[in-house]
Design a protein around this motif. Structure first.
Motif, short mmCIF file in Angstrom:
data_model
loop_
_atom_site.label_atom_id
_atom_site.label_comp_id
_atom_site.label_asym_id
_atom_site.label_seq_id
_atom_site.Cartn_x
_atom_site.Cartn_y
_atom_site.Cartn_z
N LEU A 31 -5.24 5.69 -0.45
CA LEU A 31 -4.52 4.12 -0.14
C LEU A 31 -4.66 4.53 1.50
CD1 LEU A 31 -2.97 4.29 -3.24
CD2 LEU A 31 -3.34 2.17 -2.33
N GLU A 60 -7.37 8.22 -5.46
CA GLU A 60 -6.32 6.48 -5.10
C GLU A 60 -6.03 6.57 -4.03
OE1 GLU A 60 -4.28 2.95 -6.70
OE2 GLU A 60 -5.51 3.82 -8.04
N ARG A 109 2.02 1.83 -3.39
CA ARG A 109 1.46 1.81 -4.42
C ARG A 109 1.01 3.29 -4.30
NH1 ARG A 109 -0.41 1.38 -9.26
NH2 ARG A 109 -2.63 2.59 -9.42
N ARG A 110 1.24 4.24 -3.35
CA ARG A 110 0.67 5.66 -2.77
C ARG A 110 2.15 6.05 -3.15
NH1 ARG A 110 0.09 6.81 3.60
NH2 ARG A 110 2.04 6.38 3.58
N LEU A 170 0.88 -1.31 0.03
CA LEU A 170 -0.18 0.17 -0.01
C LEU A 170 0.56 1.21 -0.03
CD1 LEU A 170 -2.72 -0.89 2.95
CD2 LEU A 170 -3.11 -1.02 -0.10
#
Length: 200
Positions: free
Chosen positions: A176, A172, A132-133, A129
């Motif tokens: 997140l 998104e 991805r952030r 996570l």
């Protein structure tokens, strides 16, 4: 192996960890559960299954015809084969689940990884996570810089399209952030109820 093939193999192993399935059932689950596989055919799935069987990660067993009789002509005799995860396949899938490198942050890979977060350790979920952030924040910065440079040369529709793209990435990132905060607070999204005190 291409990235898409690797994602498909990962998803197939993950679904079969839940229960043995026919090829038709697998394709249906991939289509409905994982949006990244909405448009793919038996011609894509069966070579993947053959590779996984050849690697010793899946076993083929005789089974009944699929519930949807319309699928039988499409799948031919293969519709009667049930695929089961082997002990080696389970071990391989668990090794894949533990990976947290940059590939796990990419768009298609992240979607597949997130679909199996219920089978993933909390510390691994956090690293994926956060990665991805970080990747999206980098993307957002580049989009803003690009828009600042080209704004005066763009017509209103192109400008609106770029704004829409930025808003999607911003949404998104906010999502997140919420997930990361939930993980840090010890809230387990896999089931309702109080935080899982035993999770690490």
């Amino acid at each position: 192996m291409s990235r898409r093939s690797g994602i498909l193999e990962f998803a197939v192993l993950g679904l079969l960890r839940e229960a043995p399935m026919h090829g038709y059932e697998l394709r249906k689950r991939l289509n409905t559960s994982l949006g990244v596989f909405r448009a793919f055919s038996y011609g894509t799935l069966y070579p993947c299954l053959k590779t996984l069987v050849a690697n010793g990660w899946l076993a083929e067993e005789p089974g009944n015809a699929p519930e949807d009789a319309l699928a039988a002509p499409l799948a031919g005799r293969r519709a009667k084969i049930v695929y089961r995860l082997t002990a080696a396949g389970k071990e391989h899938f668990e090794e894949l689940l533990s990976r947290t490198g940059p590939d796990t942050w990419e768009d298609e890979t992240f979607a597949a990884r997130f679909a199996f977060f219920g089978q993933t350790e909390r510390d691994v979920r956090m690293r994926v996570l956060e990665g991805r952030r970080s990747r999206l924040e980098e993307r957002l910065e580049k989009m803003r810089a690009s828009l600042a440079r080209t704004r005066e040369r763009l017509d209103d529709y192109t400008l609106e399209l770029q704004r829409h793209g930025m808003e999607s990435v911003e949404r998104e990132v906010r999502w997140l952030n919420e997930l990361i905060e939930s993980e840090r607070a010890g809230r387990d999204l896999r089931r309702p109820g109080p935080p899982d005190e035993t999770a690490k």
